[in-house]
Design an enzyme around this catalytic site. Sequence first.
Site, PDB file in Angstrom:
ATOM      1  N   ASP A 134     -11.406  15.358  14.708  1.00 61.11           N
ATOM      2  CA  ASP A 134     -12.223  16.306  13.933  1.00 61.11           C
ATOM      3  C   ASP A 134     -12.833  15.675  12.692  1.00 61.11           C
ATOM      4  O   ASP A 134     -13.918  16.030  12.273  1.00 61.11           O
ATOM      5  CB  ASP A 134     -11.403  17.500  13.449  1.00 61.11           C
ATOM      6  CG  ASP A 134     -10.430  17.997  14.485  1.00 61.11           C
ATOM      7  OD1 ASP A 134     -10.200  17.289  15.477  1.00 61.11           O
ATOM      8  OD2 ASP A 134      -9.897  19.082  14.289  1.00 61.11           O
ATOM      9  N   GLU A 192      -5.099   5.218  19.899  1.00 65.75           N
ATOM     10  CA  GLU A 192      -5.475   4.475  18.703  1.00 65.75           C
ATOM     11  C   GLU A 192      -4.791   3.127  18.587  1.00 65.75           C
ATOM     12  O   GLU A 192      -5.361   2.177  18.039  1.00 65.75           O
ATOM     13  CB  GLU A 192      -5.204   5.310  17.460  1.00 65.75           C
ATOM     14  CG  GLU A 192      -6.157   6.504  17.276  1.00 65.75           C
ATOM     15  CD  GLU A 192      -5.731   7.760  18.014  1.00 65.75           C
ATOM     16  OE1 GLU A 192      -4.698   7.711  18.728  1.00 65.75           O
ATOM     17  OE2 GLU A 192      -6.417   8.792  17.884  1.00 65.75           O
ATOM     18  N   HIS A 201      -4.570  20.820   9.436  1.00 65.45           N
ATOM     19  CA  HIS A 201      -3.906  20.114  10.533  1.00 65.45           C
ATOM     20  C   HIS A 201      -4.014  18.610  10.256  1.00 65.45           C
ATOM     21  O   HIS A 201      -4.935  18.163   9.560  1.00 65.45           O
ATOM     22  CB  HIS A 201      -4.530  20.488  11.874  1.00 65.45           C
ATOM     23  CG  HIS A 201      -5.983  20.144  12.014  1.00 65.45           C
ATOM     24  ND1 HIS A 201      -6.977  20.770  11.300  1.00 65.45           N
ATOM     25  CD2 HIS A 201      -6.613  19.226  12.785  1.00 65.45           C
ATOM     26  CE1 HIS A 201      -8.146  20.265  11.635  1.00 65.45           C
ATOM     27  NE2 HIS A 201      -7.957  19.331  12.524  1.00 65.45           N
ATOM     28  N   HIS A 202      -3.045  17.862  10.766  1.00 68.73           N
ATOM     29  CA  HIS A 202      -2.923  16.413  10.519  1.00 68.73           C
ATOM     30  C   HIS A 202      -2.446  16.097   9.092  1.00 68.73           C
ATOM     31  O   HIS A 202      -2.479  14.928   8.688  1.00 68.73           O
ATOM     32  CB  HIS A 202      -4.217  15.633  10.777  1.00 68.73           C
ATOM     33  CG  HIS A 202      -4.837  15.824  12.122  1.00 68.73           C
ATOM     34  ND1 HIS A 202      -4.144  16.292  13.211  1.00 68.73           N
ATOM     35  CD2 HIS A 202      -6.106  15.582  12.567  1.00 68.73           C
ATOM     36  CE1 HIS A 202      -4.973  16.347  14.265  1.00 68.73           C
ATOM     37  NE2 HIS A 202      -6.155  15.929  13.891  1.00 68.73           N
ATOM     38  N   GLY A 259       4.053 -10.542  17.703  1.00 65.52           N
ATOM     39  CA  GLY A 259       4.793 -10.342  18.946  1.00 65.52           C
ATOM     40  C   GLY A 259       5.031  -8.901  19.346  1.00 65.52           C
ATOM     41  O   GLY A 259       6.112  -8.535  19.797  1.00 65.52           O
ATOM     42  N   ASP A 303       5.686  -7.158  33.407  1.00 66.76           N
ATOM     43  CA  ASP A 303       5.720  -5.765  33.866  1.00 66.76           C
ATOM     44  C   ASP A 303       6.168  -4.829  32.737  1.00 66.76           C
ATOM     45  O   ASP A 303       5.644  -3.723  32.575  1.00 66.76           O
ATOM     46  CB  ASP A 303       6.626  -5.610  35.100  1.00 66.76           C
ATOM     47  CG  ASP A 303       7.994  -6.269  34.954  1.00 66.76           C
ATOM     48  OD1 ASP A 303       8.232  -6.955  33.934  1.00 66.76           O
ATOM     49  OD2 ASP A 303       8.831  -6.105  35.856  1.00 66.76           O
ATOM     50  N   ASN A 353       8.978  -9.214  37.228  1.00 63.98           N
ATOM     51  CA  ASN A 353      10.329  -9.794  37.303  1.00 63.98           C
ATOM     52  C   ASN A 353      11.382  -8.723  36.996  1.00 63.98           C
ATOM     53  O   ASN A 353      12.444  -9.013  36.469  1.00 63.98           O
ATOM     54  CB  ASN A 353      10.463 -11.000  36.367  1.00 63.98           C
ATOM     55  CG  ASN A 353      10.041 -10.659  34.942  1.00 63.98           C
ATOM     56  OD1 ASN A 353       9.870  -9.487  34.603  1.00 63.98           O
ATOM     57  ND2 ASN A 353       9.877 -11.667  34.107  1.00 63.98           N
ATOM     58  N   GLY A 410      11.666  -6.201  34.844  1.00 66.35           N
ATOM     59  CA  GLY A 410      12.132  -5.800  33.514  1.00 66.35           C
ATOM     60  C   GLY A 410      11.869  -6.802  32.420  1.00 66.35           C
ATOM     61  O   GLY A 410      11.004  -7.672  32.524  1.00 66.35           O
ATOM     62  N   GLU A 441      14.120 -10.557  26.954  1.00 67.29           N
ATOM     63  CA  GLU A 441      15.240  -9.929  26.256  1.00 67.29           C
ATOM     64  C   GLU A 441      16.560 -10.251  26.940  1.00 67.29           C
ATOM     65  O   GLU A 441      17.576 -10.458  26.278  1.00 67.29           O
ATOM     66  CB  GLU A 441      15.039  -8.405  26.173  1.00 67.29           C
ATOM     67  CG  GLU A 441      13.772  -7.957  25.452  1.00 67.29           C
ATOM     68  CD  GLU A 441      13.717  -8.335  23.982  1.00 67.29           C
ATOM     69  OE1 GLU A 441      13.782  -9.554  23.687  1.00 67.29           O
ATOM     70  OE2 GLU A 441      13.598  -7.438  23.129  1.00 67.29           O
TER      71      GLU A 441
HETATM   72  C1  LIG Z   1       6.188  -2.997  20.496  1.00 69.56           C
HETATM   73  C2  LIG Z   1       7.373  -3.820  20.885  1.00 69.56           C
HETATM   74  N1  LIG Z   1       8.481  -3.241  21.358  1.00 69.56           N
HETATM   75  C3  LIG Z   1       9.546  -3.983  21.724  1.00 69.56           C
HETATM   76  C4  LIG Z   1       9.526  -5.339  21.607  1.00 69.56           C
HETATM   77  C5  LIG Z   1      10.723  -6.177  22.031  1.00 69.56           C
HETATM   78  N2  LIG Z   1      10.401  -6.990  23.210  1.00 69.56           N
HETATM   79  C6  LIG Z   1       9.917  -8.241  23.117  1.00 69.56           C
HETATM   80  S1  LIG Z   1       9.623  -8.971  24.585  1.00 69.56           S
HETATM   81  C7  LIG Z   1      10.158  -7.588  25.419  1.00 69.56           C
HETATM   82  C8  LIG Z   1      10.218  -7.563  26.912  1.00 69.56           C
HETATM   83  C9  LIG Z   1       8.959  -7.956  27.584  1.00 69.56           C
HETATM   84  O1  LIG Z   1       9.141  -7.794  28.954  1.00 69.56           O
HETATM   85  P1  LIG Z   1       8.021  -8.247  29.987  1.00 69.56           P
HETATM   86  O2  LIG Z   1       6.699  -7.872  29.453  1.00 69.56           O
HETATM   87  O3  LIG Z   1       8.364  -7.762  31.315  1.00 69.56           O
HETATM   88  O4  LIG Z   1       8.072  -9.827  29.895  1.00 69.56           O
HETATM   89  P2  LIG Z   1       8.984 -10.854  30.694  1.00 69.56           P
HETATM   90  O5  LIG Z   1       9.852 -10.086  31.622  1.00 69.56           O
HETATM   91  O6  LIG Z   1       8.015 -11.719  31.417  1.00 69.56           O
HETATM   92  O7  LIG Z   1       9.745 -11.605  29.655  1.00 69.56           O
HETATM   93  C10 LIG Z   1      10.544  -6.597  24.524  1.00 69.56           C
HETATM   94  C11 LIG Z   1      11.067  -5.280  24.934  1.00 69.56           C
HETATM   95  C12 LIG Z   1       8.358  -5.917  21.092  1.00 69.56           C
HETATM   96  N3  LIG Z   1       8.237  -7.226  20.924  1.00 69.56           N
HETATM   97  N4  LIG Z   1       7.306  -5.158  20.760  1.00 69.56           N
HETATM   98  C1  LIG Z   2      -3.564  11.009  18.167  1.00 70.18           C
HETATM   99  C2  LIG Z   2      -4.780  11.870  18.067  1.00 70.18           C
HETATM  100  N1  LIG Z   2      -5.982  11.316  18.238  1.00 70.18           N
HETATM  101  C3  LIG Z   2      -7.097  12.075  18.172  1.00 70.18           C
HETATM  102  C4  LIG Z   2      -7.033  13.414  17.938  1.00 70.18           C
HETATM  103  C5  LIG Z   2      -8.281  14.285  17.869  1.00 70.18           C
HETATM  104  N2  LIG Z   2      -8.328  15.227  18.993  1.00 70.18           N
HETATM  105  C6  LIG Z   2      -7.817  16.473  18.886  1.00 70.18           C
HETATM  106  S1  LIG Z   2      -7.974  17.353  20.306  1.00 70.18           S
HETATM  107  C7  LIG Z   2      -8.763  16.075  21.073  1.00 70.18           C
HETATM  108  C8  LIG Z   2      -9.279  16.212  22.475  1.00 70.18           C
HETATM  109  C9  LIG Z   2      -8.266  16.707  23.454  1.00 70.18           C
HETATM  110  O1  LIG Z   2      -8.863  16.693  24.723  1.00 70.18           O
HETATM  111  P1  LIG Z   2      -8.105  17.284  25.969  1.00 70.18           P
HETATM  112  O2  LIG Z   2      -6.692  16.877  25.930  1.00 70.18           O
HETATM  113  O3  LIG Z   2      -8.857  16.947  27.194  1.00 70.18           O
HETATM  114  O4  LIG Z   2      -8.080  18.827  25.699  1.00 70.18           O
HETATM  115  P2  LIG Z   2      -9.192  19.934  26.061  1.00 70.18           P
HETATM  116  O5  LIG Z   2      -9.571  20.548  24.746  1.00 70.18           O
HETATM  117  O6  LIG Z   2     -10.314  19.262  26.757  1.00 70.18           O
HETATM  118  O7  LIG Z   2      -8.469  20.887  26.944  1.00 70.18           O
HETATM  119  C10 LIG Z   2      -8.880  14.979  20.222  1.00 70.18           C
HETATM  120  C11 LIG Z   2      -9.518  13.707  20.613  1.00 70.18           C
HETATM  121  C12 LIG Z   2      -5.755  13.944  17.723  1.00 70.18           C
HETATM  122  N3  LIG Z   2      -5.570  15.221  17.451  1.00 70.18           N
HETATM  123  N4  LIG Z   2      -4.649  13.161  17.823  1.00 70.18           N
HETATM  124 MG   LIG Z   3       9.216  -8.608  32.933  1.00 72.88          MG
END
Ligand SMILES: Cc1ncc(C[n+]2csc(CCOP(=O)(O)OP(=O)(O)O)c2C)c(N)n1
Ligand SMILES: Cc1ncc(C[n+]2csc(CCOP(=O)(O)OP(=O)(O)O)c2C)c(N)n1
Ligand SMILES: [Mg+2]
Lengths: 572, 572
Positions: free
Chosen positions: B28, B51, B116-117, B415, B445, B472, B474, B478
């Site tokens: 909005d 976002e 709101h927000h 990271g 994955d 792999n 998971g 880790e």
């Molecule tokens: C946002 C976020 N949440 C959690 C972590 C912790 N973390 C680092 S690597 C990883 C696992 C990645 O797994 P995957 O993408 O499957 O890679 P791979 O199995 O090849 O190591 C996690 C949970 C992080 N770095 N960032």
């Molecule tokens: C995290 C976040 N990003 C953006 C918004 C702004 N926003 C509020 S409602 C909306 C659209 C929702 O669309 P939809 O889920 O399709 O609902 P509809 O009204 O079409 O039924 C957006 C982008 C928000 N409220 N929260």
């Molecule tokens: Mg993996």
Amino acid sequence: GDTIEVGSYLMERLVQLGCTQMFGVPGDFNLGFLDYIEDHPGIEWVGSCNELNAAYAADGYARVNEGSIGALTTTFGVGELSAINGIAGAFSEHVPVLHIVGVPSTSQQKNKPMLHHTLGDGRYDAYYKAAQQFTIAQASINNKDTAAAEIDRILTECVVLARPVYLMLPTDLVSERIPAKRLKTPLNRTPPENEPDVEAFVLDEIVKLVEQAEGDAIILVDACAIRHSVKEEVRELFKKTGFPVYAAPMGKTAVDETEDRYGGIYVGSISQPEIKEKVESAKLIISIGALKSDFNTGNFTYHIPISRTIELHSDHTRVQFAGFPGIGMKRLLPKLTARLHSFKEGADKLVVPKFGQPVPQDSDTTITHEWLWPRVGEFFKPKDVIVAETGTSSFGILDVKLPSGAVFVSQILWGSIGWTVGSTLGAAMAAKERGLNRTILFIGDGSMQLTVQELSVMIHHGLTPIIFLLNNSGYTIERFIHGMTRKYNDISNWKWTHLLGTLGGEEGKNCHSYIVKTREELSRLLDDPTFAAAGKIQLVEVMMPMHDAPRALKVQTELTGKSNRYSLTQQT
Amino acid sequence: GDTIEVGSYLMERLVQLGCTQMFGVPGDFNLGFLDYIEDHPGIEWVGSCNELNAAYAADGYARVNEGSIGALTTTFGVGELSAINGIAGAFSEHVPVLHIVGVPSTSQQKNKPMLHHTLGDGRYDAYYKAAQQFTIAQASINNKDTAAAEIDRILTECVVLARPVYLMLPTDLVSERIPAKRLKTPLNRTPPENEPDVEAFVLDEIVKLVEQAEGDAIILVDACAIRHSVKEEVRELFKKTGFPVYAAPMGKTAVDETEDRYGGIYVGSISQPEIKEKVESAKLIISIGALKSDFNTGNFTYHIPISRTIELHSDHTRVQFAGFPGIGMKRLLPKLTARLHSFKEGADKLVVPKFGQPVPQDSDTTITHEWLWPRVGEFFKPKDVIVAETGTSSFGILDVKLPSGAVFVSQILWGSIGWTVGSTLGAAMAAKERGLNRTILFIGDGSMQLTVQELSVMIHHGLTPIIFLLNNSGYTIERFIHGMTRKYNDISNWKWTHLLGTLGGEEGKNCHSYIVKTREELSRLLDDPTFAAAGKIQLVEVMMPMHDAPRALKVQTELTGKSNRYSLTQQT
Ligand SMILES: Cc1ncc(C[n+]2csc(CCOP(=O)(O)OP(=O)(O)O)c2C)c(N)n1
Ligand SMILES: Cc1ncc(C[n+]2csc(CCOP(=O)(O)OP(=O)(O)O)c2C)c(N)n1
Ligand SMILES: [Mg+2]
Ligand SMILES: [Mg+2]
């Protein structure tokens, strides 16, 4: 035993608070603590796809498992910051959530090496500072001797104030042993006593006003009546006094919507006309747990003078223009009920509007909002948990009368879209705990795209929500605010009926997907007993017109649009 | 014209900086500004699914469109906070990103209604305070008279300091008209002059050290050489001096990996033995743009005494133990090159190791890391953009010699997993701008599950990255740190080959998905010219053993595990 490890201490406190699920994502700095969670028989680890969804889930869980709290565990920096919008939402909407963050060891926090997940400039307190903005209490555990007291302090704040709290748990302290004795004393969760003289004065004042109003009073219930656990006290109040009771959108289902004295949802100017008339003409309004945000009040269009208002809150009371800090409703309400039941005979004669809309019977086959909401209203059953996403859904559901024991879940003040996917996960788990019925989600196509992966966690844990995905080709609510035909309000269309199967489900086996394009198709589905039994997770893609919206939304967005001034300066 | 609307002013500045894409999500409070974006012929609006992904995309865009900046637009509270982890990552890794937030009108900001927000308690500055922790400059535009100067101030900081900045744009100011004159002066993006006396002294000192080392010097390039735009100056330095040049992981492709004098990746103790030996035995190390984080240095195992080190940074220089604040490398480097080329003849004789591993020829059919990385190395082409997610991928790719003009994108300090999905979107768009070749992503994955929806935006915009999804079962990285067989390191298995089709693609038409289980299957695919031509978006699910990891990761996680102390206190 006499001693207990810090990680176990924390888990025991959560169990005492009735918390049965821990949401979150592993990370190098929390793995040691996750062992304690995985090994604990009383708390289930729910691995989320990402941290924002975990925070949303903890929030949804806390709302439905009333009286308990939601909990999530994330990792330093990258994990906790991903969750921060979810935490801020819990703050805004008064939801008790514990955010545990696995952080570097106490010695690393002192020496500040350039570890991964740091800002690279040695500021190890930046995330804590950010968290301070969005939590009611914080603890950075840095010493095993104070660990238990710190944990207890923030958990108490979390429960009593019904707001999120933040806990930094360093890798090296998780397994330190501390005395277990404190655990024998449960955390104190009752709000403080009201100052007796002030309370007596307030009660007298209120009774005087009710007398002056000749018993022509109504009760208006809002969000904080639920969050600060006075639903029972409110019920006593309207049962014993006979005063008609209404709810603000955020207070929906604080009062059972099948109650005789319940008149429906009041949202200022955008209320159903009869409700608006009844509320605004009452001589006295007893407001309980109000959160007067724009979307909760029809954009601030309460036509109720302060001179006719009494406001009860968790930590203060207002009588007309006078404020009484420290006088909380939990203890005030029973006394008020005792003082007011003599008005019952008169109050019983006050007419309460019949809440709920009939299903339109015209020959149109298109699934419009006008038809959809009354129709799904007939589908609901007692004790269903009904979740509505911000957008057309959260407006459409308001006018539907929900069955006895139903729980309504929505985020009307914070309004972060995508929130319901995570919160449905948490809500569905809490619903099981509480012996509630089905969990039913209404969500727009736009909102689903933000957090869709969490469907996979529902499937993985065998949850069986029913998901109505309203496919109206984009951000319809935004179109009504500004940019009716703008491209930025379009989204890409997904094969919605393939989602569950792609995200780990086996179509027909542990999940089922449907698409409905006409009223008849949807009606047939709703009437199908197997569908209604909700034995597996089900997703229903509901095809709807792009430019259709519920009545209340149309009025609301006109009001919002004006204050945003877009309409004055920009062509859409 | 003489005047211009604030929204357009901002757009023009972005265009001047070479920014061609705006990422973000409507809300909005930003809809009015989105009109300016949608209507601007020079900047494309890229509607993100959420976002966080938008911030990741802006970051990836800025990395590949070197010299420009990344930009995203979000909405007040809910939107901006969802993006904050992405912004913090850009801060940590020195990436210039502009975060524009649509906020309530200036009068609403004064009167603080419960919109709101909001947090519901009138704190309209909470998000700004959080943003201060993670951006290098902030502006809350609250007056049309200062709007242009404020925009210019933070954009200059963004470009010069290569860090994210934060801009609050109220609904009522977007369309206000202001003088356009300032636009005629482009923003100053050159770093300040070095103080001449100090600079001369520093040059003398460095030359003296090189003489003492008898020309036995090597150059070590790192992240900030890329981010602070000295790749050309570095090239001049090693070309004219003949000094061998190595890169830290975060500096990979700062130097073309096909260069004669390039010796490969140095990561302390976990380097390939020959590289470690050559770097650590050099008499002098000229380090350029270092960011010495744990994962960038083999967990702080540089065996290089400070007495043998010269460090050049964007805003300071270190010669052995002496620091010279304000002496920046952009201006120092050309002068240094001029002073050092007499050493070329001797330096040319310094042996540079041959970088890169051959493909193992054993008879195993399993796709192991040992085999995978050299094999995909043969698949890369000049000017490919190669993105590697944190996990086994970011470690495995290090030892692969990338072709001429290739651009390596990874997030080794911050990271945050899931980052590459968003950043691949941004990188692929920037690659088009810069006339680069294919964009190729390696992702686990587990990581894909955090941000998977952004694939849909790639499809929607007709981007054609090749995505290798390492399945792999998971969180393997880790597992190597802690909890090798723990359930919390498992994830739910998706039908990965159905993803693109579900998220808006038409399998076989504008997308293609594959699953490969053996070396032969993968090899055949890599050799297929249609696949290699990358005409549509392609996802390859690569089945790999759960407990296999690249050599470097195994060593690194042993080191990290020790400092986290889990191994000392907890059984896995
Ligand atoms: C946002 C976020 N949440 C959690 C972590 C912790 N973390 C680092 S690597 C990883 C696992 C990645 O797994 P995957 O993408 O499957 O890679 P791979 O199995 O090849 O190591 C996690 C949970 C992080 N770095 N960032
Ligand atoms: C995290 C976040 N990003 C953006 C918004 C702004 N926003 C509020 S409602 C909306 C659209 C929702 O669309 P939809 O889920 O399709 O609902 P509809 O009204 O079409 O039924 C957006 C982008 C928000 N409220 N929260
Ligand atoms: Mg993996
Ligand atoms: Mg929609």
